[in-house]
Design a protein around this motif. Structure first.
Motif, mmCIF file in Angstrom:
data_model
loop_
_atom_site.group_PDB
_atom_site.id
_atom_site.type_symbol
_atom_site.label_atom_id
_atom_site.label_comp_id
_atom_site.label_asym_id
_atom_site.label_seq_id
_atom_site.Cartn_x
_atom_site.Cartn_y
_atom_site.Cartn_z
ATOM 1 N N LEU A 59 0.833 -1.211 0.000
ATOM 2 C CA LEU A 59 0.000 0.000 0.000
ATOM 3 C C LEU A 59 0.863 1.254 0.000
ATOM 4 C CD1 LEU A 59 -2.930 0.949 0.123
ATOM 5 C CD2 LEU A 59 -2.758 0.936 2.612
ATOM 6 N N TRP A 60 1.934 1.237 0.774
ATOM 7 C CA TRP A 60 2.859 2.375 0.811
ATOM 8 C C TRP A 60 3.479 2.602 -0.569
ATOM 9 C CZ3 TRP A 60 5.020 6.479 3.094
ATOM 10 C CH2 TRP A 60 6.324 6.814 2.754
ATOM 11 N N ILE A 61 3.906 1.552 -1.234
ATOM 12 C CA ILE A 61 4.535 1.687 -2.556
ATOM 13 C C ILE A 61 3.541 2.222 -3.576
ATOM 14 C CG2 ILE A 61 5.542 0.348 -4.438
ATOM 15 C CD1 ILE A 61 6.806 -1.475 -2.360
ATOM 16 N N ILE A 62 2.301 1.740 -3.515
ATOM 17 C CA ILE A 62 1.287 2.206 -4.471
ATOM 18 C C ILE A 62 1.013 3.696 -4.278
ATOM 19 C CG2 ILE A 62 -1.159 2.034 -5.034
ATOM 20 C CD1 ILE A 62 -0.945 -0.967 -4.544
ATOM 21 N N VAL A 63 0.789 4.102 -3.012
ATOM 22 C CA VAL A 63 0.486 5.513 -2.751
ATOM 23 C C VAL A 63 1.674 6.391 -3.119
ATOM 24 C CG1 VAL A 63 -0.063 7.163 -0.937
ATOM 25 C CG2 VAL A 63 -1.187 4.938 -0.958
ATOM 26 N N LEU A 64 2.893 5.971 -2.752
ATOM 27 C CA LEU A 64 4.084 6.775 -3.036
ATOM 28 C C LEU A 64 4.330 6.883 -4.544
ATOM 29 C CD1 LEU A 64 6.357 8.327 -1.706
ATOM 30 C CD2 LEU A 64 7.701 6.217 -1.675
ATOM 31 N N HIS A 282 -1.727 11.588 -20.546
ATOM 32 C CA HIS A 282 -1.039 10.373 -20.138
ATOM 33 C C HIS A 282 0.362 10.287 -20.723
ATOM 34 C CE1 HIS A 282 0.109 6.353 -21.525
ATOM 35 N NE2 HIS A 282 -0.325 5.921 -20.373
ATOM 36 N N ALA A 283 0.497 10.793 -21.999
ATOM 37 C CA ALA A 283 1.795 10.714 -22.656
ATOM 38 C C ALA A 283 2.809 11.642 -22.008
ATOM 39 C CB ALA A 283 1.649 11.049 -24.143
ATOM 40 N N GLN A 284 2.348 12.684 -21.253
ATOM 41 C CA GLN A 284 3.263 13.634 -20.659
ATOM 42 C C GLN A 284 3.637 13.253 -19.233
ATOM 43 O OE1 GLN A 284 1.188 17.286 -20.978
ATOM 44 N NE2 GLN A 284 1.100 17.259 -23.207
ATOM 45 N N THR A 285 2.941 12.310 -18.649
ATOM 46 C CA THR A 285 3.240 11.908 -17.282
ATOM 47 C C THR A 285 3.634 10.443 -17.273
ATOM 48 O OG1 THR A 285 0.930 11.367 -16.925
ATOM 49 C CG2 THR A 285 1.641 13.573 -16.284
ATOM 50 N N ALA A 286 4.043 9.965 -16.111
ATOM 51 C CA ALA A 286 4.454 8.567 -16.023
ATOM 52 C C ALA A 286 3.229 7.671 -16.043
ATOM 53 C CB ALA A 286 5.232 8.358 -14.742
ATOM 54 N N PRO A 287 3.117 6.721 -16.969
ATOM 55 C CA PRO A 287 1.948 5.828 -16.985
ATOM 56 C C PRO A 287 1.782 5.069 -15.676
ATOM 57 C CG PRO A 287 3.217 5.625 -19.004
ATOM 58 C CD PRO A 287 4.025 6.468 -18.066
ATOM 59 N N LEU A 288 2.879 4.690 -15.056
ATOM 60 C CA LEU A 288 2.789 3.933 -13.813
ATOM 61 C C LEU A 288 2.149 4.761 -12.709
ATOM 62 C CD1 LEU A 288 3.464 1.183 -12.668
ATOM 63 C CD2 LEU A 288 5.676 2.084 -11.940
ATOM 64 N N SER A 289 2.447 6.039 -12.649
ATOM 65 C CA SER A 289 1.828 6.891 -11.634
ATOM 66 C C SER A 289 0.331 7.007 -11.866
ATOM 67 C CB SER A 289 2.473 8.275 -11.642
ATOM 68 O OG SER A 289 2.204 8.939 -12.866
ATOM 69 N N LEU A 290 -0.106 7.008 -13.124
ATOM 70 C CA LEU A 290 -1.541 7.043 -13.424
ATOM 71 C C LEU A 290 -2.217 5.765 -12.954
ATOM 72 C CD1 LEU A 290 -1.521 8.551 -17.019
ATOM 73 C CD2 LEU A 290 -2.112 9.697 -14.896
ATOM 74 N N GLN A 291 -1.599 4.640 -13.239
ATOM 75 C CA GLN A 291 -2.184 3.368 -12.798
ATOM 76 C C GLN A 291 -2.305 3.315 -11.282
ATOM 77 O OE1 GLN A 291 0.175 0.209 -14.479
ATOM 78 N NE2 GLN A 291 0.311 1.246 -16.457
ATOM 79 N N MET A 292 -1.273 3.718 -10.588
ATOM 80 C CA MET A 292 -1.303 3.675 -9.127
ATOM 81 C C MET A 292 -2.298 4.696 -8.568
ATOM 82 S SD MET A 292 0.704 1.231 -8.405
ATOM 83 C CE MET A 292 0.291 0.485 -9.978
ATOM 84 N N ALA A 293 -2.435 5.827 -9.235
ATOM 85 C CA ALA A 293 -3.406 6.834 -8.776
ATOM 86 C C ALA A 293 -4.830 6.306 -8.893
ATOM 87 C CB ALA A 293 -3.245 8.124 -9.589
ATOM 88 N N VAL A 294 -5.135 5.571 -9.954
ATOM 89 C CA VAL A 294 -6.472 4.984 -10.087
ATOM 90 C C VAL A 294 -6.691 3.910 -9.028
ATOM 91 C CG1 VAL A 294 -8.035 3.781 -11.644
ATOM 92 C CG2 VAL A 294 -6.496 5.494 -12.541
ATOM 93 N N VAL A 295 -5.638 3.153 -8.707
ATOM 94 C CA VAL A 295 -5.745 2.154 -7.635
ATOM 95 C C VAL A 295 -6.087 2.836 -6.313
ATOM 96 C CG1 VAL A 295 -4.473 0.471 -6.277
ATOM 97 C CG2 VAL A 295 -4.206 0.509 -8.754
#
Length: 324
Positions: A59-64, A282-295
């Motif tokens: 959970l910490w890794i996802i939020v961070l 999405h192309a201007q930001t990190a895709p992984l951060s978007l995925q984790m933000a939706v989580v």
């Protein structure tokens, strides 16, 4: 001398017994339960700490990661473990995208409507089955139990729903999974334990079945009702499989969980989306951060609701475990 030693020994035993009795009196541990050894306490601590770490570290890794900048994610080589360049830009872009906001509203609507419908049906069914003199309750109970072990299957269910015109309709996301036989059986077991004196007294006062259910049975079963409602709500909130079956093309009707699944699997914009703003940013930001933000966004409503039902959840689960 021998007599003095004997008396002293007896006195020591009495003092030891008195000390143990005082310890048991001041301790919350039952008298028949021996205190744990230091090795046992250390093993319990390590087990609890390991379990807590297994829950909190992901959970910490996802939020961070959701709050990390693209540069921090690139430097970490993926998931971020230590804070480095935090930013809320991803959340601002995500919450500003109409697709995500619409998906959040769809999930909330399905959860509220589905939970209310499921609870009404389950409570009425469980109350009817719990009354010993209700018509056909034994046959209906056996019929319900059979469906727990023998189901119609995926394809027949899909054909029935689509044959009734449910393809692409909201109700197709709720009705096929609206009733859980297991939850009905749990509610029925609690309703059967309702004091017969209370029900008889209500009948003598002229109360009918509806009044008895509303004023006697439900108030005495609040714990199991809250637990059942929570189970239904979590199920509707996390469900996405019915969307894959009955609503796979129109992204404007997708709940948040299916949008999350799409982003995690594809890391691309949504097909069929009218507004593609989220896909462009999405192309201007990190895709992984978007995925984790939706989580994180999918977890927030459950984290908000859980403290309000925690007491009932604990009581209901413990009572259900005792009753079997």
């Amino acid at each position: 001398m021998t007599n003095a030693l004997t008396i002293g020994s007896r006195g020591g035993k009495h003092r030891t017994a008195a000390t143990a009795a005082r310890r048991r009196t001041h301790s919350a541990r039952p008298s028949w339960d021996e205190p744990p050894t230091p090795v046992g306490q250390a093993a319990k601590g390590l087990t609890l700490g390991g379990t807590l770490a297994v829950i909190l570290v992901p959970l910490w890794i996802i939020v961070l990661t959701s709050f990390s900048t693209p540069g921090a994610i690139n430097r970490a080589g993926g998931l971020v473990i230590w804070p480095d360049g935090l930013s809320t830009e991803t959340y601002r872009q995500m919450l500003g995208d109409p697709t995500i906001v619409t998906a959040l509203g769809v999930s909330l609507g399905i959860t509220v409507v589905g939970t209310a419908l499921s609870m009404v049906v389950s409570i009425l069914c469980a109350y009817g089955l719990s009354r010993p003199r209700s018509f056909g309750h034994r046959f209906l109970l056996m019929l319900l139990i059979v469906t727990m072990f023998v189901s119609g299957g995926l394809i027949p269910g899909f054909l029935v729903v689509t044959g009734l015109g449910g393809y692409g309709q909201w109700w197709a996301l709720i009705l096929p999974s609206a009733v859980s036989v297991f939850n009905i059986l749990v509610l029925r077991a609690f309703y059967q334990e309702t004091s017969s004196e209370l029900i008889d007294a209500a009948r003598m006062d002229g109360a009918g079945e509806w009044r008895i259910l509303w004023s006697v049975v439900l108030p005495t079963s609040r714990a199991v009702t809250a637990v059942t409602a929570l189970f239904y709500a979590v199920g509707y909130w996390n469900s996405f499989f019915n969307v894959m079956l009955y609503m796979p093309t129109d992204s404007q009707k997708w709940p948040l969980q299916y949008v999350l699944l799409t982003y995690v699997n594809r890391a691309n914009g949504l097909p069929g989306s009218v507004n593609s703003g989220f896909g462009e940013t999405h192309a201007q930001t990190a895709p992984l951060s978007l995925q984790m933000a939706v989580v994180v966004l999918t977890l927030v409503p459950l984290v908000i609701v859980y403290p309000f039902v925690q007491k009932h959840l604990r009581t209901g689960v413990l009572t259900g475990a005792i009753k079997g």
